[in-house]
Write a protein that holds these residues in place. Structure first.
Motif, short mmCIF file in Angstrom:
data_model
loop_
_atom_site.label_atom_id
_atom_site.label_comp_id
_atom_site.label_asym_id
_atom_site.label_seq_id
_atom_site.Cartn_x
_atom_site.Cartn_y
_atom_site.Cartn_z
N LEU A 198 -25.11 -34.93 75.30
CA LEU A 198 -26.31 -34.16 75.09
C LEU A 198 -26.36 -32.41 76.20
O LEU A 198 -27.06 -31.45 75.56
CB LEU A 198 -26.85 -35.17 76.10
CG LEU A 198 -27.52 -36.19 76.60
CD1 LEU A 198 -28.40 -36.20 77.69
CD2 LEU A 198 -27.90 -36.33 74.61
N PHE A 199 -24.65 -32.49 76.16
CA PHE A 199 -24.47 -30.99 76.31
C PHE A 199 -23.91 -29.93 75.07
O PHE A 199 -24.10 -29.48 75.22
CB PHE A 199 -23.45 -30.71 77.39
CG PHE A 199 -22.72 -29.89 77.77
CD1 PHE A 199 -24.02 -28.58 77.91
CD2 PHE A 199 -21.75 -29.30 77.47
CE1 PHE A 199 -23.56 -27.07 78.57
CE2 PHE A 199 -20.99 -27.66 78.07
CZ PHE A 199 -22.03 -26.41 78.32
N GLN A 209 -25.37 -26.64 73.57
CA GLN A 209 -24.34 -25.41 73.39
C GLN A 209 -24.80 -25.21 71.78
O GLN A 209 -24.83 -24.07 70.96
CB GLN A 209 -23.16 -25.86 72.71
CG GLN A 209 -23.17 -26.28 74.45
CD GLN A 209 -21.37 -26.73 74.04
OE1 GLN A 209 -19.97 -26.39 74.06
NE2 GLN A 209 -21.15 -28.26 74.53
N TYR A 210 -25.58 -26.32 70.58
CA TYR A 210 -25.45 -25.98 69.23
C TYR A 210 -26.99 -24.87 69.49
O TYR A 210 -27.32 -24.65 68.49
CB TYR A 210 -26.63 -26.98 68.83
CG TYR A 210 -26.98 -27.53 67.25
CD1 TYR A 210 -25.96 -26.84 65.90
CD2 TYR A 210 -27.89 -27.55 67.33
CE1 TYR A 210 -27.06 -26.72 65.27
CE2 TYR A 210 -29.49 -27.50 66.03
CZ TYR A 210 -28.80 -26.85 64.88
OH TYR A 210 -29.39 -26.78 63.80
N TYR A 211 -28.34 -25.72 70.15
CA TYR A 211 -28.83 -24.58 70.60
C TYR A 211 -29.01 -23.08 70.61
O TYR A 211 -30.14 -22.39 70.07
CB TYR A 211 -30.34 -25.46 70.95
CG TYR A 211 -31.34 -26.44 71.37
CD1 TYR A 211 -32.58 -25.73 70.45
CD2 TYR A 211 -31.28 -27.46 70.53
CE1 TYR A 211 -33.52 -26.87 70.28
CE2 TYR A 211 -32.64 -27.82 70.30
CZ TYR A 211 -32.99 -27.92 69.62
OH TYR A 211 -34.13 -28.57 69.00
N MET A 212 -28.37 -22.47 71.25
CA MET A 212 -27.31 -21.77 72.49
C MET A 212 -26.75 -20.71 70.63
O MET A 212 -27.29 -19.93 70.95
CB MET A 212 -26.45 -21.82 73.16
CG MET A 212 -27.85 -21.85 74.25
SD MET A 212 -28.95 -20.67 75.02
CE MET A 212 -27.87 -19.30 75.64
N GLN A 213 -26.12 -21.79 70.66
CA GLN A 213 -25.63 -20.46 68.87
C GLN A 213 -26.08 -20.88 68.03
O GLN A 213 -26.06 -19.90 67.29
CB GLN A 213 -24.03 -20.93 69.13
CG GLN A 213 -23.27 -21.59 70.28
CD GLN A 213 -21.76 -21.61 70.60
OE1 GLN A 213 -21.15 -21.12 69.44
NE2 GLN A 213 -21.67 -22.75 71.16
N THR A 225 -21.80 -24.23 61.74
CA THR A 225 -20.26 -24.79 62.80
C THR A 225 -19.74 -23.85 63.60
O THR A 225 -19.85 -23.20 64.46
CB THR A 225 -19.20 -24.82 62.24
OG1 THR A 225 -19.17 -25.08 60.56
CG2 THR A 225 -17.99 -25.25 62.39
N LEU A 226 -19.82 -24.73 65.01
CA LEU A 226 -19.66 -23.86 66.44
C LEU A 226 -18.95 -25.14 67.01
O LEU A 226 -18.09 -26.05 66.68
CB LEU A 226 -20.19 -24.35 67.36
CG LEU A 226 -21.32 -25.00 67.75
CD1 LEU A 226 -22.01 -25.48 68.99
CD2 LEU A 226 -22.69 -25.59 66.96
N GLN A 227 -17.93 -24.33 68.12
CA GLN A 227 -16.86 -25.12 68.91
C GLN A 227 -17.64 -25.41 70.45
O GLN A 227 -18.13 -25.13 70.40
CB GLN A 227 -15.58 -23.61 69.25
CG GLN A 227 -14.61 -24.82 70.29
CD GLN A 227 -13.65 -23.22 71.10
OE1 GLN A 227 -13.73 -22.78 70.12
NE2 GLN A 227 -12.83 -24.05 71.69
N ILE A 228 -17.36 -26.67 70.15
CA ILE A 228 -17.98 -27.43 71.52
C ILE A 228 -17.50 -27.39 72.46
O ILE A 228 -15.78 -27.34 72.58
CB ILE A 228 -18.64 -28.60 71.00
CG1 ILE A 228 -18.04 -29.52 70.62
CG2 ILE A 228 -19.89 -28.27 70.37
CD1 ILE A 228 -18.43 -31.11 70.14
N ASP A 229 -17.42 -27.65 73.94
CA ASP A 229 -16.92 -27.65 74.91
C ASP A 229 -17.23 -29.42 75.52
O ASP A 229 -18.61 -29.65 75.71
CB ASP A 229 -17.16 -27.09 76.46
CG ASP A 229 -16.46 -25.93 75.77
OD1 ASP A 229 -15.35 -26.18 75.16
OD2 ASP A 229 -17.49 -24.55 76.54
N GLY A 230 -16.20 -30.06 76.21
CA GLY A 230 -16.63 -31.21 76.63
C GLY A 230 -17.40 -32.73 76.32
O GLY A 230 -16.62 -32.65 74.87
N ARG A 231 -17.77 -33.26 76.82
CA ARG A 231 -17.80 -35.05 76.12
C ARG A 231 -18.98 -35.57 75.87
O ARG A 231 -19.19 -36.31 75.86
CB ARG A 231 -16.98 -36.01 76.62
CG ARG A 231 -15.29 -35.86 76.52
CD ARG A 231 -15.33 -35.51 74.95
NE ARG A 231 -13.19 -36.13 74.32
CZ ARG A 231 -13.19 -34.95 74.26
NH1 ARG A 231 -13.88 -33.93 73.90
NH2 ARG A 231 -11.69 -34.67 73.18
#
Length: 256
Positions: free
Chosen positions: A142-143, A147-151, A133-139
């Protein structure tokens, strides 16, 4: 017996290794999947708001590319819980059946204080899924994938929209060229095979397909067999939606 599926109904997904840069590029043109997605909505009388519809399509594309970047045996489900508008976007698929499906949830969505991305990965039937589970930013979906890949994947990735409903995921491998990767843009990705030394590793075929039917829906309702009045509220039939693709099924009391 159902009609055989023609090759044209599949989206061809290419897995390409970029030599000397040490990155994996996964590319696909998604018109076949999107066409079947809209035919599915039409079949069941469904219509999604335009903005959310575009977001779900992007999420389906991102998950398809991610599946091809991962080992064959995995089944992956992504759920994105947004606060405004309050909605859940859901996508799931697997490389063995080579299928992807998804839907929107706009009712009874849990309210949270942040936008969250949930991932579940299963390697075999009955096995405990690996979750993150991760917190995401934006709408931009694809971003979210980046973010999923980095975290969660612990490596950088970029996802690009190209013309004609084509998407490319570029994922870093060990000892990748960081400067080159950081400068990647749509123009560079579009001409990747002309500018770089590449090798086509494999090609897979994906389609929009859930596989649900009434025979799979009814066992879920088995606990209501002795509480039919609570389920039907005085009616002789109800409409039940598939939790994976939102397909609608008519269920009568006799079926329980």
């Amino acid at each position: 017996m159902s009609e055989p599926i023609s090759v044209e109904e599949f989206t061809r997904v290419e897995s390409i290794f970029v030599r000397h840069r040490n990155v994996l590029a996964v590319r696909a043109q998604f018109t076949p999947i999107y066409t079947d997605y809209y035919l599915h909505l039409m079949q069941y009388g469904l219509r999604n708001p335009e903005e959310l519809d575009s977001m779900l399509k992007d999420l389906l594309a991102g998950l398809t590319l991610h599946l091809v970047a991962r080992p064959w045996a995995e089944t992956i489900a992504w759920t994105v819980n947004l606060r405004a508008p309050r909605v859940n976007l859901f996508a799931t698929g697997g490389s063995i059946p080579e299928s992807i499906t998804g839907r929107l949830f706009t009712e009874d969505v849990r309210e949270t204080d942040r936008d969250l991305f949930y991932s579940q990965t299963t390697t075999q039937p009955g096995a405990e899924p690996r979750t993150s589970t991760l917190q995401i930013d934006g709408r931009d979906p694809l971003f979210w994938v980046e973010q999923y890949y980095m975290q969660s994947e612990q490596r950088p990735a970029k996802v690009f929209r190209l013309p004609d409903e084509t998407f490319v995921l570029v994922a870093a491998q060990p000892d990748y060229d960081e400067e080159w990767f950081g400068a990647l843009d749509v123009a560079a990705v579009s001409g990747l095979e002309q500018a770089e030394e590449t090798k086509l590793l494999e090609t897979r075929r994906f389609r929009f397909h859930c596989g649900c039917d009434l025979g799979k829906i009814l066992p879920v309702l088995a606990p209501w067999r002795d509480k039919a009045d609570e389920l039907f509220h005085g009616e002789n039939q109800i409409i039940v939606q598939c939790p994976r693709c939102a397909a609608r099924y008519e269920v009568t009391r006799d079926m329980l």
